[in-house]
Design an enzyme around this catalytic site. Sequence first.
Site, PDB file in Angstrom:
ATOM      1  N   GLU A 127      -1.272   1.294  -5.203  1.00  0.00           N
ATOM      2  CA  GLU A 127      -1.028   0.073  -4.437  1.00  0.00           C
ATOM      3  C   GLU A 127      -1.099  -1.148  -5.350  1.00  0.00           C
ATOM      4  OE1 GLU A 127      -3.918   0.216  -1.192  1.00  0.00           O
ATOM      5  OE2 GLU A 127      -4.018   2.376  -1.466  1.00  0.00           O
TER       6      GLU A 127
ATOM      7  N   HIS B  46       0.849  -1.197   0.000  1.00  0.00           N
ATOM      8  CA  HIS B  46       0.000   0.000   0.000  1.00  0.00           C
ATOM      9  C   HIS B  46       0.890   1.254   0.000  1.00  0.00           C
ATOM     10  CE1 HIS B  46      -2.750   2.971   1.613  1.00  0.00           C
ATOM     11  NE2 HIS B  46      -3.678   2.111   1.972  1.00  0.00           N
TER      12      HIS B  46
END
Length: 301
Positions: A273, A169
């Site tokens: 991400e 992420h």
Amino acid sequence: MIRELNTQFGIKGHLEFVEDASGLILAKISNDQGSASLCLQGAHLMSWQPRSQKVPVVWLSKDAKLAVGKSIRGGAPVCWPWFGAHATESAFPGHGFARTVPWRVIEAGQDVGGETRLALRLVASDKTREQWPHACNLDLNVVVGETLRMELITENTGSSDFVIGEALHTYFQIGDIGAVSVGGLEGCAYWDKVGGSSLKKQEGEIRFSGETDRVYIDTSAECVIRDEKLKRRIHIAKSGSHSTVVWTPWIEKANKMGDMGQPDGWREMLCVESANALENQVKVAAGNRHTLIVEYHAAPL
Ligand code: BG6
């Protein structure tokens, strides 16, 4: 602990373990190609700056807090073994537990090319087993140089299959959210999570003028952030990942979050991400492993 870590894995001039005021342990990496830091809690890459860049490529909030059991705002949180909310257990943490539990160092080294390697493994506990009762190993291998490479390896050591959701992420440092675009996802389908959840199709490159929270599905394409203010491109290449999440909270949500770096830290970050989410979750068969790899590099516009 620090002494043992430095004796066993430290590399003079390149890798040192230090204890933060919070009691968490950080790995500080530096070589001729770049520098980075990682927190052993969560195997959380907190910063990365290649030598060619005047400003970091990975963003860390100036209000980021280091605390036992809490996720750090910025860097590259490891979301695993689910992405977003848990499918059935609302009390389980969003994006899984991997980012808030201890990991241990299993290997470190200096490559002939000058990059520094660090390999970490999640430490399973009664608490993690309550939420994930499967026999497995989760490793993060990081290679720090002019390019940053991260490999997230899930190994099923048990006798039954399981399904994971996951993401690296990463928060990227940008000049201003109004002066960037993301290419590579043109024509892709995405779940738009702002204002409900609906399936849409990406027309052209992505530009930002409000809260954006999208899960692009069935894509393993390389993405490029074009940054007109910092005059650079960030390349995000990946394998073993079939979803790409693009997220910026915008002002209202950023203010509610409280750790985005007041007053406008949110304008200087963008998450792209590399994930396996929703319909792209991955079945890892008994005895098998699954690897998600990302490689980032920056170049002039
Ligand atoms: C993104 C999600 O991946 O992470 C967003 O798509 C979420 O919905 C964001 O708000 C940040 O999550 P967290 O748990 O780190 O605050």
